[in-house]
Design a protein around this motif. Structure first.
Motif, mmCIF file in Angstrom:
data_model
loop_
_atom_site.group_PDB
_atom_site.id
_atom_site.type_symbol
_atom_site.label_atom_id
_atom_site.label_comp_id
_atom_site.label_asym_id
_atom_site.label_seq_id
_atom_site.Cartn_x
_atom_site.Cartn_y
_atom_site.Cartn_z
ATOM 1 N N UNK A 36 0.840 -1.200 0.000
ATOM 2 C CA UNK A 36 0.000 0.000 0.000
ATOM 3 C C UNK A 36 0.878 1.254 0.000
ATOM 4 N N UNK A 37 0.308 2.344 -0.537
ATOM 5 C CA UNK A 37 1.074 3.580 -0.669
ATOM 6 C C UNK A 37 0.199 4.801 -0.404
ATOM 7 N N UNK A 38 0.836 5.819 0.170
ATOM 8 C CA UNK A 38 0.255 7.152 0.258
ATOM 9 C C UNK A 38 1.069 8.036 -0.664
ATOM 10 N N UNK A 39 0.426 8.605 -1.677
ATOM 11 C CA UNK A 39 1.107 9.470 -2.637
ATOM 12 C C UNK A 39 0.540 10.878 -2.490
ATOM 13 N N UNK A 40 1.408 11.841 -2.238
ATOM 14 C CA UNK A 40 0.970 13.217 -2.072
ATOM 15 C C UNK A 40 1.557 14.073 -3.189
ATOM 16 N N UNK A 41 0.691 14.848 -3.820
ATOM 17 C CA UNK A 41 1.103 15.652 -4.975
ATOM 18 C C UNK A 41 1.592 17.020 -4.510
ATOM 19 N N UNK A 42 2.843 17.316 -4.810
ATOM 20 C CA UNK A 42 3.436 18.608 -4.506
ATOM 21 C C UNK A 42 3.506 19.425 -5.805
ATOM 22 N N UNK A 43 4.497 20.277 -5.924
ATOM 23 C CA UNK A 43 4.578 21.188 -7.067
ATOM 24 C C UNK A 43 5.979 21.769 -7.170
ATOM 25 N N UNK A 44 6.352 22.211 -8.383
ATOM 26 C CA UNK A 44 7.584 22.996 -8.506
ATOM 27 C C UNK A 44 7.474 24.258 -7.656
ATOM 28 N N UNK A 45 6.245 24.640 -7.318
ATOM 29 C CA UNK A 45 6.022 25.796 -6.462
ATOM 30 C C UNK A 45 6.582 25.636 -5.070
ATOM 31 N N UNK A 46 6.974 24.423 -4.675
ATOM 32 C CA UNK A 46 7.554 24.246 -3.335
ATOM 33 C C UNK A 46 8.915 24.929 -3.229
ATOM 34 N N UNK A 47 9.465 25.349 -4.377
ATOM 35 C CA UNK A 47 10.753 26.049 -4.387
ATOM 36 C C UNK A 47 10.595 27.570 -4.438
ATOM 37 N N UNK A 48 9.397 28.067 -4.704
ATOM 38 C CA UNK A 48 9.200 29.483 -5.004
ATOM 39 C C UNK A 48 8.703 30.226 -3.768
ATOM 40 N N UNK A 49 9.541 31.095 -3.228
ATOM 41 C CA UNK A 49 9.209 31.894 -2.044
ATOM 42 C C UNK A 49 8.663 31.007 -0.923
ATOM 43 N N UNK A 50 9.227 29.820 -0.809
ATOM 44 C CA UNK A 50 8.628 28.814 0.070
ATOM 45 C C UNK A 50 9.385 28.669 1.375
ATOM 46 N N UNK A 51 8.645 28.697 2.452
ATOM 47 C CA UNK A 51 9.155 28.434 3.788
ATOM 48 C C UNK A 51 7.950 28.054 4.652
ATOM 49 N N UNK A 52 8.207 27.416 5.783
ATOM 50 C CA UNK A 52 7.129 27.141 6.733
ATOM 51 C C UNK A 52 7.161 28.262 7.768
ATOM 52 N N UNK A 53 6.189 29.137 7.715
ATOM 53 C CA UNK A 53 6.170 30.342 8.539
ATOM 54 C C UNK A 53 5.467 30.035 9.869
ATOM 55 N N UNK A 54 6.189 29.385 10.766
ATOM 56 C CA UNK A 54 5.573 28.987 12.032
ATOM 57 C C UNK A 54 5.070 30.182 12.835
ATOM 58 N N UNK A 55 5.657 31.356 12.598
ATOM 59 C CA UNK A 55 5.215 32.547 13.331
ATOM 60 C C UNK A 55 3.945 33.154 12.758
ATOM 61 N N UNK A 56 3.526 32.675 11.562
ATOM 62 C CA UNK A 56 2.298 33.183 10.942
ATOM 63 C C UNK A 56 1.812 32.174 9.888
#
Length: 301
Positions: A139-159
């Motif tokens: 069995x597999x879980x496949x999650x679709x991301x994007x080339x957009x994960x590179x563009x102005x991308x960060x995890x903004x934990x403060x907001x």
């Protein structure tokens, strides 16, 4: 890995159950269609039941429709309960649905729409269905991301919810980066189980409805250049299908188009951004996602 991988390489899916989110249009529809045509029973998890039924009628195969609104935790819990009742086993969970560049708005639970739908919705849905996948070999879980994960991308934990300021492109980048971080952390937690794996994929640049909220300054040039810069939804779905069905795939791998800039081409193993590989951030995001959704995964840390 250099072989040109096409729809014809999808192995026989007879006896397998696949749940595909956002399956009524675009990449999700093509993913559902190809899996069904190769023998799987496909559950088309869609927000609009009528549109889902219309899409299902276009597929020559064994399909059913499940209402799922990923922008509502109540809907996610209800859909997961229906699926648990109707499907003792699930072989493939394909987290495909998404929104892109939406105007500033929130989900039913107050999350920023792109982060809430693309990441938190799929995080919760996966956690609530994982017991149906864990006993199933392969069995597999496949999650679709994007080339957009590179563009102005960060995890903004403060907001995280973009309450102080909102930038649609950066918010999309955060959500798609979160998709990858979720995949990598999920795979780390699954590794000791030996049955289920987590993989990720991206479609390159596909000509789908997802771009309808593109900024006005980009919309007209994109329309003109679309034939040169994009590929069909059927081609865009192939990385997802390879990540879901190729026997040679390993957990934690990421697939995308083989062409220049990963914009177009047949699916191959690709590399995500260094930021997506930060283990401490993955683990922090996981903990925050559990807190926000109230969903705990049935896995040992």
């Amino acid at each position: 890995m250099s072989e040109t991988w096409t729809e014809q390489h999808i192995p026989d899916q007879q006896g397998r159950v696949a749940v595909v989110t956002g399956a009524n249009t675009g990449l999700g529809f093509e993913t559902a269609r190809m899996l069904a045509e190769h023998g799987a029973h496909v559950v088309m998890a869609v927000r609009d039941a009528e549109k889902g039924k219309q899409a299902a009628a276009r597929i020559d195969g064994d399909v059913s429709v499940q209402v799922l609104d990923l922008s509502s935790l109540d809907s996610i819990r209800s859909a997961a309960a229906d699926l648990r009742a109707g499907h003792p086993r699930i072989d493939l969970l394909i987290n495909n649905a998404g929104v892109m560049y939406t105007p500033k708005q929130t989900t039913a639970d107050g999350f920023e729409m792109q982060f809430g739908t693309n990441h938190l919705g799929h995080f919760a849905f996966t956690g609530l269905l994982l017991d149906q996948l864990l006993p199933v070999p392969g069995s597999r879980v496949v999650t679709v991301s994007s080339v957009g994960h590179r563009i102005r991308a960060d995890i903004h934990f403060d907001d995280l919810q973009w309450e102080r300021s909102y930038a649609p492109v950066a918010a999309y980048g955060q959500a798609k980066l979160a998709n990858l971080m979720f995949t990598y952390e999920l795979q780390r937690r699954l590794a000791s189980r030996g049955t289920t794996i987590a993989t990720a994929a991206h479609p390159g640049v596909s000509n789908t409805e997802l771009a309808r909220n593109m900024p006005a300054a980009l919309r007209l040039p994109f329309t003109w250049l679309a034939p040169l810069l994009t590929q069909s939804p059927a081609m865009g779905a192939l990385p997802t299908l390879r990540a879901a069905t190729d026997p040679a795939v390993f957990g934690g791998q990421y697939y995308g188009p083989s062409g220049t800039g990963e914009v177009r081409g047949h699916p191959e193993l690709v590399t995500s951004s260094p930021a997506s590989r930060d283990i401490a951030t993955q683990q922090r995001l996981w903990a925050v996602s559990e807190e926000l959704t109230g969903v705990r995964f049935p896995l040992d840390d």
